[in-house]
Design an enzyme around this catalytic site. Sequence first.
Site, mmCIF file in Angstrom:
data_model
loop_
_atom_site.group_PDB
_atom_site.id
_atom_site.type_symbol
_atom_site.label_atom_id
_atom_site.label_comp_id
_atom_site.label_asym_id
_atom_site.label_seq_id
_atom_site.Cartn_x
_atom_site.Cartn_y
_atom_site.Cartn_z
ATOM 1 N N THR A 175 55.236 -12.473 10.404
ATOM 2 C CA THR A 175 55.103 -11.183 10.979
ATOM 3 C C THR A 175 55.502 -10.104 10.036
ATOM 4 O O THR A 175 55.216 -8.968 10.259
ATOM 5 C CB THR A 175 55.830 -11.173 12.286
ATOM 6 O OG1 THR A 175 57.432 -11.279 11.762
ATOM 7 C CG2 THR A 175 55.570 -12.006 13.237
ATOM 8 N N LYS A 193 48.574 -16.063 15.593
ATOM 9 C CA LYS A 193 48.866 -17.036 14.539
ATOM 10 C C LYS A 193 48.952 -18.188 14.831
ATOM 11 O O LYS A 193 48.105 -19.196 14.196
ATOM 12 C CB LYS A 193 49.584 -16.230 14.045
ATOM 13 C CG LYS A 193 49.820 -14.995 13.270
ATOM 14 C CD LYS A 193 50.795 -14.371 12.699
ATOM 15 C CE LYS A 193 52.222 -14.328 13.102
ATOM 16 N NZ LYS A 193 52.084 -13.508 14.546
ATOM 17 N N THR A 194 49.771 -18.697 15.644
ATOM 18 C CA THR A 194 49.974 -20.079 15.997
ATOM 19 C C THR A 194 48.921 -20.833 16.653
ATOM 20 O O THR A 194 48.503 -21.926 16.487
ATOM 21 C CB THR A 194 51.162 -20.259 16.936
ATOM 22 O OG1 THR A 194 52.450 -19.703 16.201
ATOM 23 C CG2 THR A 194 51.533 -21.795 17.338
#
Length: 365
Positions: A185, A91-92
């Site tokens: 999350t 995601k990052t």
Amino acid sequence: MVRETIFSDDSEDDEDEDEGQREDHSGESPMNGDFDPNSREIDERLRPQKLEDVIGQRKVVERVRVMLDATRKRNDTLGHILFDGPPGIGKTTLATVIPKELGVDFQIAAGPALDAPKDLLPYLTNAGHGSVLFIDEIHRLRPAVEEFLYPAMEDFRIDIALGDGLNARTINMQLKPFTIIGATTRAGMLTAPMRDRFVYREHLDYYESDDVIEIVRRNAKKLKTSVSDEAAMEIARRSQGTPRKANNILLRTRDFATLKDPTGQITTKIAQHAMEMLEIDSYGLERQDRRYLQTVIEIFQGGPAGLSAIGHSMSVPTDTLEDDIEPFLLRSGFIQRTPRGRIITSKGYQHLGLDPGSSNTGSSF
């Protein structure tokens, strides 16, 4: 050129760290010697710098590419994006690649670090036209901060209250159009109003084995070491489909290779030895995972057993069991969650070398 501004403390960045996946094209040499595998510097060196360098998540990457190409063609501001999925799957990484592809400024914030609306002001006032603000663990924003974001996301304006009581007045401040990228999350913990303000929503899932193997190979080169094909497979199949875990295992295995091999190469023998020392079995289960299975079998005769009872028996907090240990056991079919509690499946027994039909109370390890 992408400018990265970080206002939150480094201590908040532990949850921000995602996996690196492709070769670094910056021309810098990777670090030598011992280092912390959780350090931000190492994470940034392993993380890909371009969208074309990202391995895995092919459908998501294709859709992101369409977003970026359309935004550039319209000469417009990219719509707000929400990435959700398990920890350590990119995601990052995608959030940091997007502003580099667009050539815009980039800021990073951690949701838990934003205690009040005033903590958000530096990010919003510093946001340039078309810039990107990445908020990790966005589901942990406080309600007041979240509500303060609503007009900023929709109308690119914020209302600032000055003074108290009868003398209070509100100033309306116009912001430059910008993009918020949120990562979470736990998408289910986001409120509906916040969720609906994201134009794009993408779910990231666990990686295929071939993709993890390729990540291990490429990151081994960045670390100035080499890894055999068999060793890369050994590391990948123990990573539970998570690139971050694969990178951490690679870093640990590299230490063994430095001591055991004159050339520092990660061979199959060294990788297997490292796995034994790290207590990671052939399926990717760590010592605590096997201890969970063994506890339910020995103390609760295979279940059903309540989460609190298991946690007390293991002296492990229930949230650690639910968030860290159980997801992979459930996904692998080693346990089942029922209304009455957790049950060890026949596959779980077989993995431990036990017979589901017998009363196994002795230790298997």
